[in-house]
Design a protein around this motif. Structure first.
Motif, short mmCIF file in Angstrom:
data_model
loop_
_atom_site.label_atom_id
_atom_site.label_comp_id
_atom_site.label_asym_id
_atom_site.label_seq_id
_atom_site.Cartn_x
_atom_site.Cartn_y
_atom_site.Cartn_z
N SER A 124 4.97 -14.67 5.69
CA SER A 124 4.54 -16.04 5.39
C SER A 124 5.57 -16.67 4.45
CB SER A 124 3.15 -16.05 4.76
OG SER A 124 3.15 -15.34 3.53
N GLU A 125 5.45 -17.98 4.24
CA GLU A 125 6.47 -18.72 3.48
C GLU A 125 6.60 -18.25 2.04
OE1 GLU A 125 6.75 -22.96 3.65
OE2 GLU A 125 5.88 -23.03 5.67
N ARG A 126 5.48 -17.96 1.41
CA ARG A 126 5.51 -17.66 -0.02
C ARG A 126 5.49 -16.15 -0.32
NH1 ARG A 126 1.22 -22.27 -2.14
NH2 ARG A 126 2.66 -24.06 -1.99
N MET A 127 5.94 -15.35 0.62
CA MET A 127 6.04 -13.91 0.36
C MET A 127 6.94 -13.67 -0.84
SD MET A 127 6.35 -11.73 3.89
CE MET A 127 8.10 -12.01 3.83
N VAL A 128 6.54 -12.74 -1.69
CA VAL A 128 7.34 -12.39 -2.86
C VAL A 128 8.42 -11.38 -2.48
CG1 VAL A 128 7.28 -11.36 -5.17
CG2 VAL A 128 5.41 -12.86 -4.41
N VAL A 129 8.11 -10.50 -1.52
CA VAL A 129 9.05 -9.45 -1.13
C VAL A 129 10.10 -10.00 -0.19
CG1 VAL A 129 7.34 -7.64 -1.41
CG2 VAL A 129 7.62 -8.71 0.81
N GLN A 130 11.25 -9.35 -0.16
CA GLN A 130 12.32 -9.67 0.78
C GLN A 130 12.12 -8.80 2.01
OE1 GLN A 130 14.68 -12.04 0.19
NE2 GLN A 130 15.47 -11.77 2.28
N TYR A 131 11.89 -9.43 3.15
CA TYR A 131 11.60 -8.67 4.37
C TYR A 131 12.83 -7.93 4.87
CZ TYR A 131 10.37 -7.57 9.18
OH TYR A 131 10.15 -6.92 10.37
N ASP A 132 12.63 -6.65 5.17
CA ASP A 132 13.69 -5.80 5.70
C ASP A 132 13.11 -5.03 6.88
OD1 ASP A 132 15.42 -3.64 6.28
OD2 ASP A 132 16.22 -3.63 4.25
N ALA A 133 13.52 -5.37 8.10
CA ALA A 133 12.93 -4.79 9.31
C ALA A 133 13.02 -3.26 9.32
CB ALA A 133 13.60 -5.36 10.55
N LYS A 134 14.18 -2.71 8.93
CA LYS A 134 14.34 -1.26 8.94
C LYS A 134 13.41 -0.59 7.92
CE LYS A 134 19.16 -1.20 10.51
NZ LYS A 134 20.55 -0.78 10.18
N LYS A 135 13.31 -1.19 6.75
CA LYS A 135 12.45 -0.64 5.71
C LYS A 135 10.99 -0.70 6.13
CE LYS A 135 11.25 -1.25 0.82
NZ LYS A 135 11.52 -2.04 -0.40
N GLU A 136 10.56 -1.81 6.73
CA GLU A 136 9.16 -1.95 7.13
C GLU A 136 8.80 -0.97 8.23
OE1 GLU A 136 7.14 -3.52 5.32
OE2 GLU A 136 8.73 -4.36 4.10
N ALA A 137 9.73 -0.68 9.13
CA ALA A 137 9.47 0.28 10.20
C ALA A 137 9.13 1.65 9.62
CB ALA A 137 10.67 0.38 11.14
N LYS A 138 9.86 2.04 8.57
CA LYS A 138 9.58 3.32 7.92
C LYS A 138 8.24 3.28 7.18
CE LYS A 138 14.44 4.59 7.25
NZ LYS A 138 15.51 4.89 6.25
N ARG A 139 7.95 2.11 6.60
CA ARG A 139 6.69 1.98 5.87
C ARG A 139 5.49 2.05 6.81
NH1 ARG A 139 6.84 -3.12 2.00
NH2 ARG A 139 4.87 -2.22 1.29
N ILE A 140 5.66 1.58 8.03
CA ILE A 140 4.55 1.62 8.99
C ILE A 140 4.16 3.06 9.28
CG2 ILE A 140 3.94 1.19 11.41
CD1 ILE A 140 5.28 -1.52 11.15
N ASP A 141 5.14 3.96 9.34
CA ASP A 141 4.82 5.38 9.53
C ASP A 141 3.93 5.88 8.39
OD1 ASP A 141 6.27 5.54 11.87
OD2 ASP A 141 8.11 6.25 10.88
N ARG A 142 4.27 5.51 7.18
CA ARG A 142 3.45 5.92 6.04
C ARG A 142 2.08 5.25 6.08
NH1 ARG A 142 2.57 8.24 1.48
NH2 ARG A 142 1.70 7.16 -0.32
N TRP A 143 2.04 3.97 6.46
CA TRP A 143 0.76 3.27 6.54
C TRP A 143 -0.17 3.93 7.57
CZ3 TRP A 143 3.38 -2.20 6.95
CH2 TRP A 143 3.90 -2.55 5.69
N ASN A 144 0.39 4.37 8.69
CA ASN A 144 -0.41 5.06 9.70
C ASN A 144 -0.99 6.37 9.17
OD1 ASN A 144 -0.51 3.60 12.29
ND2 ASN A 144 1.71 3.72 12.21
N LYS A 145 -0.20 7.07 8.37
CA LYS A 145 -0.68 8.31 7.77
C LYS A 145 -1.81 8.03 6.78
CE LYS A 145 0.84 12.43 5.24
NZ LYS A 145 2.00 13.13 4.62
N ILE A 146 -1.67 6.97 6.00
CA ILE A 146 -2.71 6.59 5.04
C ILE A 146 -4.00 6.22 5.77
CG2 ILE A 146 -3.38 4.80 3.39
CD1 ILE A 146 -0.44 4.83 2.43
N ALA A 147 -3.86 5.48 6.88
CA ALA A 147 -5.04 5.09 7.66
C ALA A 147 -5.74 6.32 8.23
CB ALA A 147 -4.63 4.14 8.78
N LYS A 148 -4.97 7.27 8.71
CA LYS A 148 -5.54 8.50 9.28
C LYS A 148 -6.31 9.27 8.21
CE LYS A 148 -4.14 12.84 11.53
NZ LYS A 148 -4.56 13.75 10.44
#
Length: 258
Positions: A110-134
């Protein structure tokens, strides 16, 4: 009782297998041994009480003792669309949202995001997020693990509105007494004016630390979203989705509200 999720192919007619990290955790951490019992689910329609036959850190073989009903899922499929927050706040949203009953999570920009979006970094984070959800789904004794979608752009999120029965856009202006409606009123109006849906598919949109711009609110409303407030107080981004999800589940009757 300990609970594990396994892939569909590991869930047989009379036996199941647990492999990889789950087998290692069960044997090395939980001290699982032959004769022990726990619950296993394929994350879809099958859940069973099993007794361990063989146990090693590589694979656990267990016999199905009793088929269990898959009745721990809410009657509404509620997806939380969360604008990417900073630090590890997304992990909290996913963990607690999963425990409460979220169906899925959609991280977006979104427009007012505080973080700087990094596609490669987010892809790795999604793996961790899936583990947390499990892990959260196992702890909460759910029958399925919420899906976590790839990070979407604002326009991609808007274009997805048509796949939901109801889209709620959490906007702080709506929480003040002089503006709009609260989430409770919005849901009840929708229930009164909509055709009966056996399993409503709802999208709950939450902004980042900076909130939403007026332009984003206008675009969301024009695309079919209902602008709603979550009370007169300003909530943290990691709190808003959890509060909204709880409100929705209450109104669905999940917590005795219907």
């Amino acid at each position: 009782m300990q609970r594990y999720f396994v892939a569909a192919e590991q869930f047989g007619d009379s036996e199941i297998r647990i492999i990889g990290e789950d087998a290692h955790h069960a044997v090395r951490v939980m001290r699982t041994k032959p004769g022990d019992k726990f619950i296993v689910s394929d994350g879809q329609s099958r859940t069973a009480l099993v007794t361990v036959l063989e146990a090693s850190p590589m694979v656990i073989k267990a016999q199905i003792v009793e088929r269990l009903s898959a009745d721990s899922e809410p009657s509404w499929d509620i997806t939380i669309a969360q604008s990417l927050p900073k630090s590890d706040k997304m992990e909290l949203v996913i963990q607690k949202g999963t425990e409460i009953g979220a169906y899925a999570f959609v991280p977006f920009q979104s427009e007012r995001m505080v973080v700087q979006y990094d596609a490669k970094k987010e892809a790795k984070r999604i793996d961790r997020w899936n583990k947390i959800a499990k892990e959260a789904a196992e702890q909460a004794h759910r029958n399925r693990i919420p899906s976590i979608e790839p990070v979407q752009s604002w326009q991609e999120l808007i274009q997805s509105f048509g796949s939901y029965d109801l889209v709620l856009f959490c906007y702080e202006r709506e929480g003040h007494a002089a503006h709009g409606r609260g989430v409770r009123l919005a849901i009840r109006e929708w229930l009164e004016n909509s055709a009966a849906v056996s399993t409503p598919n709802v999208l709950l949109i939450v902004g980042s630390e900076g909130g939403f711009t007026d332009r984003e609110a206008a675009e969301a409303e024009a695309a079919g979203a209902v602008l709603v407030g979550l009370g007169r107080r300003i909530l943290r981004t990691e709190t808003a989705g959890i509060v909204g999800l709880t409100c929705l589940l209450y109104e669905s009757g999940e917590m005795g509200g219907a």
